[in-house]
Design a protein around this motif. Sequence first.
Motif, short mmCIF file in Angstrom:
data_model
loop_
_atom_site.label_atom_id
_atom_site.label_comp_id
_atom_site.label_asym_id
_atom_site.label_seq_id
_atom_site.Cartn_x
_atom_site.Cartn_y
_atom_site.Cartn_z
N TYR A 308 50.27 38.11 -45.78
CA TYR A 308 50.86 38.98 -44.74
C TYR A 308 50.49 38.37 -43.38
CZ TYR A 308 52.08 42.84 -47.96
OH TYR A 308 52.64 43.74 -49.03
N ARG A 309 49.42 38.01 -43.42
CA ARG A 309 48.95 36.85 -41.98
C ARG A 309 50.00 35.78 -41.69
NH1 ARG A 309 43.68 38.21 -43.74
NH2 ARG A 309 43.49 35.99 -44.67
N ARG A 310 50.50 35.37 -42.76
CA ARG A 310 51.39 34.10 -42.69
C ARG A 310 52.74 34.58 -41.96
NH1 ARG A 310 49.92 32.52 -47.81
NH2 ARG A 310 51.93 33.12 -48.78
N TRP A 311 53.15 35.80 -42.62
CA TRP A 311 54.40 36.42 -42.31
C TRP A 311 54.55 37.19 -40.76
CZ3 TRP A 311 59.06 36.04 -44.17
CH2 TRP A 311 59.15 35.64 -45.66
N HIS A 312 53.15 37.68 -40.68
CA HIS A 312 53.28 38.72 -39.29
C HIS A 312 52.09 38.16 -38.37
CE1 HIS A 312 56.01 41.30 -41.43
NE2 HIS A 312 55.00 41.47 -42.45
N GLY A 313 51.31 37.19 -38.76
CA GLY A 313 50.30 36.58 -37.69
C GLY A 313 49.07 37.69 -37.43
#
Length: 313
Positions: A308-313
């Motif tokens: 999710y961090r990769r997708w949304h930062g």
Amino acid sequence: MTPHHFTGRPPTRRALLAAAGAAMAAALAGCDRQEPAKIAMAGGQAGGFFAQFTQLLATAAASEPAFRIAPLETPGTLQNLQLMRAGRAGIGLVLADALGTDVAGLAAIGRVYQTYWQLAVPLGSPIKSVADLAGRTVSLGPAQSGTRFTALRILAAAGVGTSDFTESPIGIGDTGSALVKGAVDAALFAGGVPLPIVAGPAGNRIRLIDLGVEALRLQQEYGPVYQSTRIPAGVYGNSGETRTVGVASLLLARADLADGVAGSLVDILVSRSADLVPPETLGTQFLDPRALITTAGVPLHPGAAAAYRRWHG
């Protein structure tokens, strides 16, 4: 025996080393080409939404190099939890309200869609409310299902206890025809709207009972895990909008699921969300990417959180 005689020149040392290197490279390449791991996914009853979603996710993951999903047919949430905790399933679908507070050994991949409870009766039935189920024959779903767990809470919110009606468990695939033929007076089931396996045999010959009051009472007693939501007009035989109870459906994993697999599952949920919606449904309750991380208090799997961090930062 006639001795074997070599013909031609013997191979050079360089040729022998090259052949040995090629053989070793081929052996190593063979080691790299391991079969994808099979991950059992606890789904639901054949034809129900859990089972449909499980199959769609398995199809979407079919090109993953590291794993494949093997769908398991189950009664639903309660058995799915048992299978995951026993190590017989690596991932599974669970209704958030039936999960409770004991999440030891489990982690969330994401909130995948909103489940709608639907109390259906034959179109001409005199039943107008949950309270009218007293003295009737009612189907609430299989014993090990989250559907029955919540159904009993809905009935209790209306003051209807288990001794007030006759329970006749019917599989989701037989629910529509059982209502039309009068085998049961009412059926309380869960899923998207309309639920194709019910709508197919029943069409507009059944209608839904409003559950708006019960939804508010459940919220008051148990909190926001229960949502008051609405089913549009024109679903089954209903001419108007119907209020009902909504509960989040979660995709959970064992906490020891590999981080890379958990991350790949998130990638599928985010990038292929349109492929995970059964075509017969309205689709408005499915896979909102913004809601994937709202997992009803269940901690995200570390691999899922990283994705999710990769997708949304």
